[in-house]
Write a protein that holds these residues in place. Structure first.
Motif, PDB file in Angstrom:
ATOM      1  N   ASN A   1      -0.202-108.961  11.584  1.00 49.61           N
ATOM      2  CA  ASN A   1      -1.020-108.552  10.472  1.00 49.61           C
ATOM      3  C   ASN A   1      -1.385-107.142  10.424  1.00 49.61           C
ATOM      4  OD1 ASN A   1      -2.366-108.981   7.860  1.00 49.61           O
ATOM      5  ND2 ASN A   1      -4.314-108.961   9.136  1.00 49.61           N
ATOM      6  N   SER A   2      -1.760-106.494  11.627  1.00 50.19           N
ATOM      7  CA  SER A   2      -2.556-105.188  11.609  1.00 50.19           C
ATOM      8  C   SER A   2      -1.216-104.133  12.047  1.00 50.19           C
ATOM      9  CB  SER A   2      -3.208-105.166  12.767  1.00 50.19           C
ATOM     10  OG  SER A   2      -3.016-105.469  14.187  1.00 50.19           O
ATOM     11  N   VAL A   3      -0.458-104.411  12.891  1.00 49.45           N
ATOM     12  CA  VAL A   3       0.705-103.680  13.311  1.00 49.45           C
ATOM     13  C   VAL A   3       1.849-103.427  12.486  1.00 49.45           C
ATOM     14  CG1 VAL A   3       2.305-103.019  15.244  1.00 49.45           C
ATOM     15  CG2 VAL A   3      -0.149-103.433  15.566  1.00 49.45           C
ATOM     16  N   MET A   4       2.330-104.792  12.190  1.00 50.68           N
ATOM     17  CA  MET A   4       3.479-104.962  11.518  1.00 50.68           C
ATOM     18  C   MET A   4       3.402-105.081   9.902  1.00 50.68           C
ATOM     19  SD  MET A   4       6.445-107.962  11.943  1.00 50.68           S
ATOM     20  CE  MET A   4       7.931-107.846  10.856  1.00 50.68           C
TER      21      MET A   4
ATOM     22  N   THR B   1       1.183-112.506   6.208  1.00 49.48           N
ATOM     23  CA  THR B   1       0.891-112.898   7.646  1.00 49.48           C
ATOM     24  C   THR B   1      -0.509-113.852   7.391  1.00 49.48           C
ATOM     25  OG1 THR B   1       1.215-110.475   8.497  1.00 49.48           O
ATOM     26  CG2 THR B   1       0.044-112.130   9.936  1.00 49.48           C
ATOM     27  N   PHE B   2      -1.012-113.619   6.164  1.00 49.59           N
ATOM     28  CA  PHE B   2      -2.089-114.613   5.751  1.00 49.59           C
ATOM     29  C   PHE B   2      -1.756-115.891   5.957  1.00 49.59           C
ATOM     30  CE2 PHE B   2      -4.902-116.864   2.494  1.00 49.59           C
ATOM     31  CZ  PHE B   2      -5.924-116.785   3.265  1.00 49.59           C
ATOM     32  N   ILE B   3      -0.494-116.231   5.322  1.00 44.81           N
ATOM     33  CA  ILE B   3       0.133-117.643   5.277  1.00 44.81           C
ATOM     34  C   ILE B   3       0.503-118.055   6.544  1.00 44.81           C
ATOM     35  CG2 ILE B   3       2.100-118.753   4.453  1.00 44.81           C
ATOM     36  CD1 ILE B   3       2.207-116.894   2.244  1.00 44.81           C
TER      37      ILE B   3
ATOM     38  N   ALA C   1      -9.913-111.204   7.461  1.00 40.45           N
ATOM     39  CA  ALA C   1      -9.907-112.538   7.665  1.00 40.45           C
ATOM     40  C   ALA C   1      -8.789-113.000   8.587  1.00 40.45           C
ATOM     41  CB  ALA C   1     -10.134-113.501   6.608  1.00 40.45           C
ATOM     42  N   THR C   2      -7.600-112.483   8.214  1.00 40.03           N
ATOM     43  CA  THR C   2      -6.330-112.986   8.820  1.00 40.03           C
ATOM     44  C   THR C   2      -6.496-112.547  10.288  1.00 40.03           C
ATOM     45  OG1 THR C   2      -5.170-112.674   6.826  1.00 40.03           O
ATOM     46  CG2 THR C   2      -3.896-112.628   8.913  1.00 40.03           C
ATOM     47  N   ASN C   3      -6.891-111.284  10.504  1.00 44.36           N
ATOM     48  CA  ASN C   3      -7.184-110.626  11.970  1.00 44.36           C
ATOM     49  C   ASN C   3      -7.898-111.759  12.785  1.00 44.36           C
ATOM     50  OD1 ASN C   3      -5.532-108.467  11.833  1.00 44.36           O
ATOM     51  ND2 ASN C   3      -7.221-107.238  11.091  1.00 44.36           N
ATOM     52  N   PHE C   4      -9.243-112.104  12.099  1.00 44.56           N
ATOM     53  CA  PHE C   4     -10.402-112.988  12.855  1.00 44.56           C
ATOM     54  C   PHE C   4      -9.668-114.377  12.840  1.00 44.56           C
ATOM     55  CE2 PHE C   4     -13.353-109.727  10.399  1.00 44.56           C
ATOM     56  CZ  PHE C   4     -13.158-108.924  11.229  1.00 44.56           C
TER      57      PHE C   4
END
Length: 365
Positions: free
Chosen positions: A267-270, A205-207, A61-64
């Motif tokens: 989110n995805s890389v770091m 990253t979600f925050i 969800a964070t990515n989206f």
């Protein structure tokens, strides 16, 4: 002219589209010989029924959220940014440069700089399509799609020829410095004595994504610039007559959009891989289009739609594992049906629902 109540547009119509998509998906599952109610139970249980599943759901969800916000901001100016995939890839390059070559003492110092570089590289990749649209009239859909392919080729070149460590065969960068490690939900909740599984990659990253939703809402609905963007999107000619520069709005909207897409790399890389991979985006840029459409280009709607697609991604993986007859391709079909009904076939529900409320005369209230 009568209009339908706000709650019908933002809640009832998207919910009706979602229900139709799930009903058709249930028929597909039934057609292959499985119980659709059991399949739905597995999806919900696998995505929300445990801390492990919830962690992965929130990670997706964070990515989206980032890619959905990227599409939403551009769409407020009536531009369809299809380049989120490429912008997120280049955002990953910016994040990787920060995390590979600077020896950070703590993630609190690394995160703001990585955010800035991810947004800068993502916005930079949206700059040329924005300029071509603003000055040359080139269609933003065509140019952003083309730039996705260029970004993919550029990523391969950078990883194979520049960022891959000597002697390594796989096309990926080396690991990031330890100080760039972002705390996961397991680590953050441990600070207050709450247990959480280690394996889900959901992290701080979600925050950041939640903060991005708030900032986009403030920008679009509480600033003069946001008003100008919305005015331009509703009626370009009237906006120009009122003194709003089309060049300025197109450029700013697309730069903000590209920057938001680039933030997905945090989110995805770091946050998860902690290195730059050749396909760190994995289609999230295109899912962001459906998220923005379903969320009505509003940050709250984008957040809810992103969580829904996170449920579909994580629950779909569990469904594929629990029911062998439901293949990966079938999961993609189910996800595609949700996109189809909430996007392309939206008017199939919208028109009769709007007509019903207009006939009842509730739209004027």
């Amino acid at each position: 002219m009568n209009k339908v109540p706000k709650w019908v547009d933002v809640a009832l119509i998207p919910l009706a589209n979602l229900v139709l998509a799930l009903l058709v998906s249930g028929l597909v599952v039934l057609w292959i010989g499985e119980n659709p109610l059991k399949a739905m139970q597995i999806i919900v249980q696998g995505s929300l029924g445990s801390a492990y599943g919830l962690g992965y759901t929130l990670y997706y969800a964070t990515n989206f959220v980032f890619t959905g916000l990227a599409v939403a901001v551009a769409f407020q100016a009536r531009m369809f940014n299809i380049g989120g995939e490429g912008q997120a890839l280049l955002g990953g390059v910016g994040v990787a440069l920060v995390c590979l070559f600077i020896n950070w003492p703590h993630w609190l110092l690394a995160l703001p700089v990585a955010i800035a570089f991810g947004a800068l590289f993502g916005a930079g990749w949206a700059l040329i399509p924005a300029y071509l649209q603003a000055r040359r009239g080139s269609h933003i859909v065509i140019t952003t799609i083309m730039f996705n392919f260029i970004a993919s080729a550029l990523m391969v070149y950078l990883l194979v020829n520049q960022l891959k460590p000597a002697g390594q065969m796989s096309p990926e960068s080396g690991p990031f410095v330890p100080g760039a490690h972002l705390p996961t939900a397991h680590e953050m909740l441990a600070w207050i004595g709450i247990g959480f599984p280690k394996s889900p990659p959901v992290n701080v990253t979600f925050i950041v994504a939640l903060i991005a939703c708030v900032l986009v809402w403030l920008l679009i609905w509480r600033t003069k610039l946001g008003y100008a963007i919305r005015a331009f999107g509703h009626n370009e000619s009237a906006a120009q007559y009122a003194g709003i520069s089309s060049f300025r709005i197109i450029m700013i909207s697309m730069l903000i959009s590209g920057g938001l897409a680039g933030l997905m790399a945090i989110n995805s890389v770091m946050g998860e891989a902690e290195r730059l991979l050749i396909n760190s985006v994995q289609g999230a840029g295109f899912v962001g289009i459906a998220v923005a459409l379903m969320g009505r280009s509003h940050p709250l709607g984008v957040l809810l739609a992103a969580i829904l697609f996170g449920v579909l991604y994580q629950g779909g993986a569990e469904l594929e594992f629990e029911l062998p007859a439901v293949t990966r391709e079938m999961i993609i079909v189910i996800q595609g049906l949700v996109i189809l009904f909430t996007g392309a076939l939206e008017n199939m529900v919208r028109i009769p629902v709007e007509n019903y409320f207009v006939r009842r005369g509730t739209g004027a209230r």
